[in-house]
Scaffold this motif. Structure first.
Motif, mmCIF file in Angstrom:
data_model
loop_
_atom_site.group_PDB
_atom_site.id
_atom_site.type_symbol
_atom_site.label_atom_id
_atom_site.label_comp_id
_atom_site.label_asym_id
_atom_site.label_seq_id
_atom_site.Cartn_x
_atom_site.Cartn_y
_atom_site.Cartn_z
ATOM 1 N N PHE A 23 11.004 10.798 2.334
ATOM 2 C CA PHE A 23 10.691 10.960 3.584
ATOM 3 C C PHE A 23 9.906 9.708 4.349
ATOM 4 C CE2 PHE A 23 6.551 11.527 5.819
ATOM 5 C CZ PHE A 23 6.968 11.914 6.972
ATOM 6 N N LEU A 24 9.247 9.109 3.375
ATOM 7 C CA LEU A 24 8.336 7.850 3.870
ATOM 8 C C LEU A 24 9.353 6.699 4.499
ATOM 9 C CD1 LEU A 24 5.615 7.800 1.019
ATOM 10 C CD2 LEU A 24 5.283 8.293 3.736
ATOM 11 N N LYS A 25 10.529 6.667 3.722
ATOM 12 C CA LYS A 25 11.329 5.582 4.197
ATOM 13 C C LYS A 25 11.857 5.733 5.746
ATOM 14 C CE LYS A 25 15.468 3.214 2.407
ATOM 15 N NZ LYS A 25 16.902 3.711 1.904
ATOM 16 N N SER A 26 12.324 7.279 5.974
ATOM 17 C CA SER A 26 12.528 7.691 7.329
ATOM 18 C C SER A 26 11.339 7.228 8.254
ATOM 19 C CB SER A 26 12.974 9.049 7.170
ATOM 20 O OG SER A 26 13.233 9.543 8.513
ATOM 21 N N TYR A 27 10.025 7.941 7.727
ATOM 22 C CA TYR A 27 9.070 7.698 8.638
ATOM 23 C C TYR A 27 8.688 6.377 9.078
ATOM 24 C CZ TYR A 27 3.712 7.895 9.144
ATOM 25 O OH TYR A 27 2.374 7.610 9.606
ATOM 26 N N TYR A 28 8.791 5.291 8.120
ATOM 27 C CA TYR A 28 8.452 4.017 8.430
ATOM 28 C C TYR A 28 9.576 3.403 9.459
ATOM 29 C CZ TYR A 28 4.542 4.448 5.095
ATOM 30 O OH TYR A 28 3.030 4.645 4.725
ATOM 31 N N ALA A 29 10.783 3.795 9.115
ATOM 32 C CA ALA A 29 11.640 3.289 10.020
ATOM 33 C C ALA A 29 11.609 3.340 11.375
ATOM 34 C CB ALA A 29 13.160 3.552 9.418
ATOM 35 N N GLY A 30 11.282 4.963 11.423
ATOM 36 C CA GLY A 30 11.245 5.305 13.050
ATOM 37 C C GLY A 30 10.221 4.596 13.951
ATOM 38 N N MET A 31 9.125 4.227 13.245
ATOM 39 C CA MET A 31 7.927 3.620 13.978
ATOM 40 C C MET A 31 7.891 2.241 14.505
ATOM 41 S SD MET A 31 4.817 3.320 11.234
ATOM 42 C CE MET A 31 4.923 4.963 10.564
ATOM 43 N N GLN A 32 9.345 1.706 14.215
ATOM 44 C CA GLN A 32 9.593 0.101 14.536
ATOM 45 C C GLN A 32 9.742 -0.150 15.817
ATOM 46 O OE1 GLN A 32 9.677 -2.270 11.836
ATOM 47 N NE2 GLN A 32 9.143 -0.462 10.502
ATOM 48 N N THR A 33 9.598 1.095 16.762
ATOM 49 C CA THR A 33 9.799 1.013 18.107
ATOM 50 C C THR A 33 8.332 0.977 18.713
ATOM 51 O OG1 THR A 33 10.142 3.299 18.091
ATOM 52 C CG2 THR A 33 12.314 2.079 18.190
ATOM 53 N N LEU A 34 7.433 1.200 18.157
ATOM 54 C CA LEU A 34 6.050 1.195 18.822
ATOM 55 C C LEU A 34 5.525 -0.325 18.578
ATOM 56 C CD1 LEU A 34 4.740 4.153 16.597
ATOM 57 C CD2 LEU A 34 5.125 4.233 19.200
ATOM 58 N N ILE A 35 5.780 -0.695 19.839
ATOM 59 C CA ILE A 35 5.321 -2.250 19.970
ATOM 60 C C ILE A 35 4.062 -2.279 20.744
ATOM 61 C CG2 ILE A 35 6.164 -4.342 20.616
ATOM 62 C CD1 ILE A 35 7.932 -3.477 18.553
ATOM 63 N N THR A 36 3.826 -2.027 22.019
ATOM 64 C CA THR A 36 2.904 -2.296 22.995
ATOM 65 C C THR A 36 1.788 -1.176 22.983
ATOM 66 O OG1 THR A 36 3.819 -1.084 24.923
ATOM 67 C CG2 THR A 36 4.402 -3.306 24.279
ATOM 68 N N GLU A 37 0.673 -1.433 23.697
ATOM 69 C CA GLU A 37 -0.227 -0.541 23.994
ATOM 70 C C GLU A 37 0.125 0.756 24.624
ATOM 71 O OE1 GLU A 37 -3.826 -2.577 24.605
ATOM 72 O OE2 GLU A 37 -4.494 -0.775 26.007
ATOM 73 N N GLN A 38 0.908 0.458 25.578
ATOM 74 C CA GLN A 38 1.613 1.675 26.175
ATOM 75 C C GLN A 38 2.412 2.520 25.282
ATOM 76 O OE1 GLN A 38 1.049 2.116 29.765
ATOM 77 N NE2 GLN A 38 1.873 3.935 29.063
ATOM 78 N N ASP A 39 3.170 2.021 24.236
ATOM 79 C CA ASP A 39 3.900 2.763 23.549
ATOM 80 C C ASP A 39 2.998 3.754 22.575
ATOM 81 O OD1 ASP A 39 5.886 1.104 24.444
ATOM 82 O OD2 ASP A 39 6.128 -0.199 22.589
ATOM 83 N N PHE A 40 1.851 3.223 22.064
ATOM 84 C CA PHE A 40 0.801 4.158 21.338
ATOM 85 C C PHE A 40 0.310 5.040 22.348
ATOM 86 C CE2 PHE A 40 1.700 0.315 18.467
ATOM 87 C CZ PHE A 40 1.700 1.011 17.266
ATOM 88 N N TYR A 41 0.041 4.544 23.385
ATOM 89 C CA TYR A 41 -0.465 5.641 24.391
ATOM 90 C C TYR A 41 0.489 6.876 24.779
ATOM 91 C CZ TYR A 41 -2.403 7.834 28.618
ATOM 92 O OH TYR A 41 -3.024 8.752 29.397
ATOM 93 N N ASP A 42 1.919 6.453 25.050
ATOM 94 C CA ASP A 42 2.826 7.195 25.409
ATOM 95 C C ASP A 42 2.727 8.256 23.987
ATOM 96 O OD1 ASP A 42 2.817 5.979 27.767
ATOM 97 O OD2 ASP A 42 5.010 5.246 27.145
ATOM 98 N N LEU A 43 2.940 7.743 22.938
ATOM 99 C CA LEU A 43 3.241 8.546 21.653
ATOM 100 C C LEU A 43 2.118 9.614 21.714
ATOM 101 C CD1 LEU A 43 4.610 8.972 18.695
ATOM 102 C CD2 LEU A 43 2.844 7.352 18.009
ATOM 103 N N THR A 44 0.631 9.061 21.743
ATOM 104 C CA THR A 44 -0.230 10.161 21.576
ATOM 105 C C THR A 44 -0.584 11.099 22.574
ATOM 106 O OG1 THR A 44 -1.456 8.031 20.541
ATOM 107 C CG2 THR A 44 -2.820 9.978 20.997
ATOM 108 N N TRP A 45 -0.123 10.529 23.770
ATOM 109 C CA TRP A 45 -0.287 11.503 25.017
ATOM 110 C C TRP A 45 0.799 12.444 24.896
ATOM 111 C CZ3 TRP A 45 -3.641 12.951 28.268
ATOM 112 C CH2 TRP A 45 -3.288 13.722 29.588
ATOM 113 N N ALA A 46 1.905 12.249 24.527
ATOM 114 C CA ALA A 46 3.093 13.336 24.431
ATOM 115 C C ALA A 46 2.386 14.464 23.433
ATOM 116 C CB ALA A 46 4.273 12.515 24.057
ATOM 117 N N TYR A 47 2.088 13.848 22.368
ATOM 118 C CA TYR A 47 1.400 14.866 21.126
ATOM 119 C C TYR A 47 0.123 15.746 21.867
ATOM 120 C CZ TYR A 47 -1.361 16.727 17.345
ATOM 121 O OH TYR A 47 -2.229 17.595 16.466
ATOM 122 N N LEU A 48 -0.676 15.024 22.513
ATOM 123 C CA LEU A 48 -1.881 15.915 22.887
ATOM 124 C C LEU A 48 -1.518 16.969 24.147
ATOM 125 C CD1 LEU A 48 -4.556 12.938 22.633
ATOM 126 C CD2 LEU A 48 -4.244 14.882 21.202
#
Ligand code: ADE
Ligand code: ZN
Length: 327
Positions: free
Chosen positions: A58-83
């Motif tokens: 599972f972790l292998k897939s999880y760490y691979a997926g997050m490689q697209t998170l680069i900018t502050e805006q990316d982390f914002y968009d991720l968190t906002w979508a969830y909340l």
């Protein structure tokens, strides 16, 4: 009878969700495009979210997926979508895990990560969701790396942006004791403490014991194997220790919801809550799906779900005044 409407209307708290684990293929695809990253796919549904069995896979897939998170805006968009999703199913309070080392180790700065996540948490207040952060150390990284991460977190902890500390990632040969000194230090700095003790790990009971007796965590993430040690289980119940259990995550990673120990803990009066863990990697099953699907399969009553939702607030780290509001 349990209905979706009942579950969606039930005020609840989510205490075990990894923000990076909420990354849905649609958003991953969008972020890859925005950041000029080639995922080798031409549409989101070609993104592979499958893994066979066990935590490491599972972790292998999880760490691979997050490689697209680069900018502050990316982390914002991720968190906002969830909340935003949480606001729709009466999730009033969230304690979000984030894994800074998974980002700093690939050259993303700590501030980029936390500024993006925190801003989304601030904006979610307008939706009626109170979101707080729990910083996790990756237990398969060195003690030294964790120590540096705690130093990086200091100014943000002092601003009140980080409520607690957790421990996650690959548990094999990475016992709680490896981080004993660091957690002791963090405790004196006022952090709340929790730790993962994933199902069926090597030395799983030993890890639960260390977390409870030596680190003195306030909650255990997962922790279902405690039922194999009745004395330890009674101790945890006496201490009103929270168990943040993730039935659908267990089904995806271990091919078993772990209903037997979960029901036993509930019956004995342990503070069991239901949580989603990594919904973006687990068929988009969010906290409401965990309540609904477990209840349907194992015939829980409405009273049972009300109890579990109350447990989620009881074992949360909101103020006692706020707790009273939900109990
Ligand atoms: N990181 C993200 N999800 C996790 C889990 N279920 N166990 C350990 N580490 C994790
Ligand atoms: Zn987890």
């Amino acid at each position: 009878k349990i209905t979706r409407k009942f579950v969606d209307g039930l005020p609840k708290a989510e205490l075990h969700v990894h923000i990076e684990g909420t990354l849905e293929p649609d958003l991953e695809f969008k972020l890859a495009k925005r950041n000029g990253i080639d995922l080798g796919v031409s549409s989101p549904d070609q993104i592979n979210r499958s893994y066979k069995y066990g935590l490491a896979a599972f972790l292998k897939s999880y760490y691979a997926g997050m490689q697209t998170l680069i900018t502050e805006q990316d982390f914002y968009d991720l968190t906002w979508a969830y909340l935003k999703k949480m606001a729709k199913s009466s999730v009033k309070h969230v304690e979000l895990f984030f894994d800074p080392q998974a980002h700093t180790s690939r050259g993303i700065s700590f501030s980029t990560v936390i500024n993006g996540i925190h801003q989304a948490a601030v904006d979610a207040r307008a939706l009626g969701v109170d979101a707080q952060l729990i910083m996790c150390f990756l237990r398969d990284f060195s003690k030294e790396s964790a120590r540096k991460t705690l130093i990086q977190a200091k100014p943000y902890h002092e601003k009140g942006w980080i409520l607690g500390l957790g421990l996650d990632s690959d548990e094999h040969h990475n016992p709680p004791l490896k981080f004993m000194m660091l957690f002791a230090k963090a405790k004196t700095e006022g952090y709340h403490l929790t730790m993962h003790c994933d199902p069926d790990q090597v030395d799983t009971l030993k890890h639960i014991k260390q977390a409870l007796e030596i680190i003195e965590v306030e909650r255990i993430d997962h922790g279902v194997n405690i039922v194999a040690d009745p004395d330890l289980m009674d101790f945890a119940i006496q201490k009103q220790l929270g168990f943040t259990i993730c039935p659908i995550s267990n089904l995806y990673i271990y091919h078993d919801m772990k209903a037997k120990p979960t029901l036993e803990l509930l019956k004995k009066g342990a503070l069991v809550s239901f949580n989603s863990d990594d919904p973006g990697y687990m068929g988009s099953n969010y906290i409401d799906d965990n309540y609904y699907k477990f209840a349907e399969k194992y015939h829980l009553s409405r009273e049972d779900l009300v109890k579990i939702a109350k447990n989620s607030f009881l074992s949360s780290w909101i103020s006692n005044t706020a707790k009273k509001f939900y109990l």
